[in-house]
Design a protein around this motif. Sequence first.
Motif, PDB file in Angstrom:
ATOM      1  N   PHE A 204      31.492  43.462  34.216  1.00 33.97           N
ATOM      2  CA  PHE A 204      31.587  43.255  35.147  1.00 33.97           C
ATOM      3  C   PHE A 204      32.912  41.592  34.810  1.00 33.97           C
ATOM      4  O   PHE A 204      33.879  41.917  35.027  1.00 33.97           O
ATOM      5  N   ILE A 208      36.830  40.664  35.546  1.00 35.55           N
ATOM      6  CA  ILE A 208      37.287  40.047  36.290  1.00 35.55           C
ATOM      7  C   ILE A 208      38.358  38.777  35.215  1.00 35.55           C
ATOM      8  O   ILE A 208      39.337  38.461  35.904  1.00 35.55           O
ATOM      9  N   VAL A 246      41.112  31.618  40.682  1.00 33.93           N
ATOM     10  CA  VAL A 246      41.271  33.201  40.727  1.00 33.93           C
ATOM     11  C   VAL A 246      40.095  34.040  40.614  1.00 33.93           C
ATOM     12  O   VAL A 246      39.260  34.503  41.147  1.00 33.93           O
ATOM     13  N   PRO A 250      34.840  35.661  42.420  1.00 31.69           N
ATOM     14  CA  PRO A 250      34.221  36.661  42.447  1.00 31.69           C
ATOM     15  C   PRO A 250      33.139  36.651  41.386  1.00 31.69           C
ATOM     16  O   PRO A 250      32.660  37.683  41.344  1.00 31.69           O
ATOM     17  N   SER A 253      30.392  36.588  42.781  1.00 25.09           N
ATOM     18  CA  SER A 253      29.620  37.287  43.514  1.00 25.09           C
ATOM     19  C   SER A 253      28.987  38.515  42.147  1.00 25.09           C
ATOM     20  O   SER A 253      27.324  38.399  42.710  1.00 25.09           O
ATOM     21  N   GLN A 254      29.403  37.963  40.943  1.00 32.48           N
ATOM     22  CA  GLN A 254      28.936  38.108  40.507  1.00 32.48           C
ATOM     23  C   GLN A 254      27.208  37.585  40.117  1.00 32.48           C
ATOM     24  O   GLN A 254      26.258  38.532  39.598  1.00 32.48           O
TER      25      GLN A 254
ATOM     26  N   LEU B 353      43.512  41.029  41.438  1.00 31.62           N
ATOM     27  CA  LEU B 353      41.733  40.933  41.525  1.00 31.62           C
ATOM     28  C   LEU B 353      41.032  41.765  43.269  1.00 31.62           C
ATOM     29  O   LEU B 353      39.685  42.299  43.144  1.00 31.62           O
ATOM     30  N   LEU B 356      38.822  44.997  41.794  1.00 30.67           N
ATOM     31  CA  LEU B 356      37.920  44.707  41.504  1.00 30.67           C
ATOM     32  C   LEU B 356      37.081  45.052  41.348  1.00 30.67           C
ATOM     33  O   LEU B 356      36.236  45.538  42.495  1.00 30.67           O
ATOM     34  N   ARG B 357      35.531  45.834  41.280  1.00 35.97           N
ATOM     35  CA  ARG B 357      34.409  46.762  41.409  1.00 35.97           C
ATOM     36  C   ARG B 357      33.369  45.612  41.148  1.00 35.97           C
ATOM     37  O   ARG B 357      33.213  44.283  40.512  1.00 35.97           O
ATOM     38  N   GLU B 358      32.534  45.941  42.410  1.00 34.72           N
ATOM     39  CA  GLU B 358      31.274  45.064  42.525  1.00 34.72           C
ATOM     40  C   GLU B 358      30.301  45.547  41.773  1.00 34.72           C
ATOM     41  O   GLU B 358      30.792  46.943  41.035  1.00 34.72           O
ATOM     42  N   ASN B 359      29.254  45.743  41.804  1.00 29.95           N
ATOM     43  CA  ASN B 359      28.234  46.168  40.295  1.00 29.95           C
ATOM     44  C   ASN B 359      27.857  47.523  41.483  1.00 29.95           C
ATOM     45  O   ASN B 359      27.399  47.719  42.153  1.00 29.95           O
TER      46      ASN B 359
END
Lengths: 323, 359
Positions: A204, A208, A246, A250, A253-254, B353, B356-359
């Motif tokens: 993931f 990103i 940027v 995200p 959050s990962q 963005l 984008l995929r979360e889990n």
Amino acid sequence: MLRQRAAIYQTLLLAGVGAAGWYFIGNAVDNLTARRIASGFGFLGREAGFEIGETTLISFSAADSYFKALAVGLFNTFRVALLAVVAATAIGVAVGLARLSPNWLLAKLASAYVEVLRNVPLVVQLFFWYAVIGESLPAPAQALNPLPGFFLSNRGLALPTIVSLLPFQIETPMLSGFDFTGGVMLSPEFAALLLGLALYTAAFIGEIVRAGILAVDRGQYEAAQSQGLSQSQLMRLIILPQALRVVVPPVTSQYLNCTKNSSLAVAIGYPDLVSIANTTINQTGQAIEGIAVIMLVYLTISLAISALMNTYNRRIALRGARA
Amino acid sequence: MSRGQAMVQWTRTRLFSSWPSALATLAIVILAAKLLPALIDWAFLRAHWSAGDGAACRGADAGACWALVTAKYRFILFGTFPVDQHWRPAMVIATLLALYGVSGFHLLPAKKLCSLWLAALIAIGVLMWGGVLGLSYVENQRWGGLTLTLLLSTFGIALAFPLSILLALGRRSEMPIIRWSAIGYIELVRGVPLISVLFMASVLLPLFLPQGVSIDKLLRAQLAMILFAAAYLAEVVRGGLQAIPPQQEEAALALGLSYWQRVRYVTLPQALRVAIPPLVNTFIGFFKDTSLVVIIGLFDFLTTIKVSLTEPAWSGFGIEAYLFAALGYFAFCYPMSRYSQALERRSAHGAGLGALREN
């Protein structure tokens, strides 16, 4: 008129939630009395009566309290999540850059990695790595010895430890009987969880990073090239700092997802917070309190991380740019 | 330029453009030359595809033991559903796959699609439970395998969706109590791991019901998954609502439309259209998440595979079993992810963005 209606809707919602809460709590009180379970957190001081296979820094025995058991669990959660986050970041950045590489083979390999890892549930991956460690690695007597002092076997990875700094002393693991003594032993559960979490999260993060780099305006490349910067200077000085802006939200959050996903430890028997809380619930019947502990801990982590992220975001955001 | 020249050109620029690139190419080729033959040898040449009891798999030079899958395929597809009734879950799987296809390729207008879904979900309920139309009754403890995975994810998303729209609207509401309730719910659920929500459903929910009333484990897990998915979907729907220019809402207001009319005819249809790619991604995540029911002991696709391994005949073939499980999930998730990527490319909005995929 509108204001009246708003007041009515909101009162109805409050009344509904209140009534449901009243109903559920009333039932819970009845059920707990019937099962003779005292509610409250008094059980935390009682003797846990179970051993924890994996403890570092905090020593734990069956005579210790539930509170201490949960603390060990929390520590284990942090231990695996922190290492996984660090490893996932390193692998993820590499994968993200590789996907943008001009080298066709490298780019395809990286994109295959991302597609496979993202489209298979993490639990399956954890079971798989656990099976790989348990079924394909040799017994301790025939342990693989990739580096001096490191032993890889189906009991886990045995590492040397530093016993004292002055004078500098290292304790290397030794095979005695059927297992290793001395050094540090990373259990198969820990290794499988760490491997699974790191590789999964990296897929993931890789996406990103890639999107972040692509989001940097083309003009920036052209300007940097016309200034005569080399390819690595261009990346290091111009593209990556701008991509970072940027990428950070995200990726944070990962990190959070990775921490939450470490709760899958319970599936392969690594004693993290959720796993120990689960054992506690099974032994004491204190389901409400046990689950409250889990939720409280994860909510605290979530809120703390998002607060940190917001501060960081404010610091690196462009002046006058839209949020 | 001739074909041959073009190929040489391509190899030069795409494989050997610089020293590091050439080194990477060489390293990958050498690694592949070493690993691939061994892998093919293990996975295909020396593999056992069918064996009654796994004894053949334990030979000295035996490769992969796919026999485990061929021996247990009914269990992995249908769980412990009565064997003479296996056509029922098989039809359910076929119906669900057809539904995904019809929805994904826009074969029907939205209104008809909704009715079709409703009819299909009812038909699926009848097929699975039975007890009417001459079908024998099958209690849901006996549902399992791939059927259960598909049911949990499909019903989960289908029922979470309306709830998520209410939550998203609530979060954007001007009424403070409603807004804060929606925010509280969404952030609470998104802040905790799914396992804790599943534990809540499996151990806590029975405590909160009156004595003597019980909901069985499957429905409790399904309820937990609906409540969990709704919070994540709500954020996607909210993202879609935010992407709509405020003039749309203002124009609708000027036309004298009521709140629900504005939502139904103006904002929501546009918001959902924008939100389709991230919605598909949420569905992929949710589909994968259904595998967590292995922890509370429901017999889904993953659990049936795991349980097959506990039989003495098949113990020790975990690598093969979980490779197969991975392949199974991949076969569903990968096409969906390609689908959502294609949608993103097609729509002007979905780039960057936000998609984008979360889990």
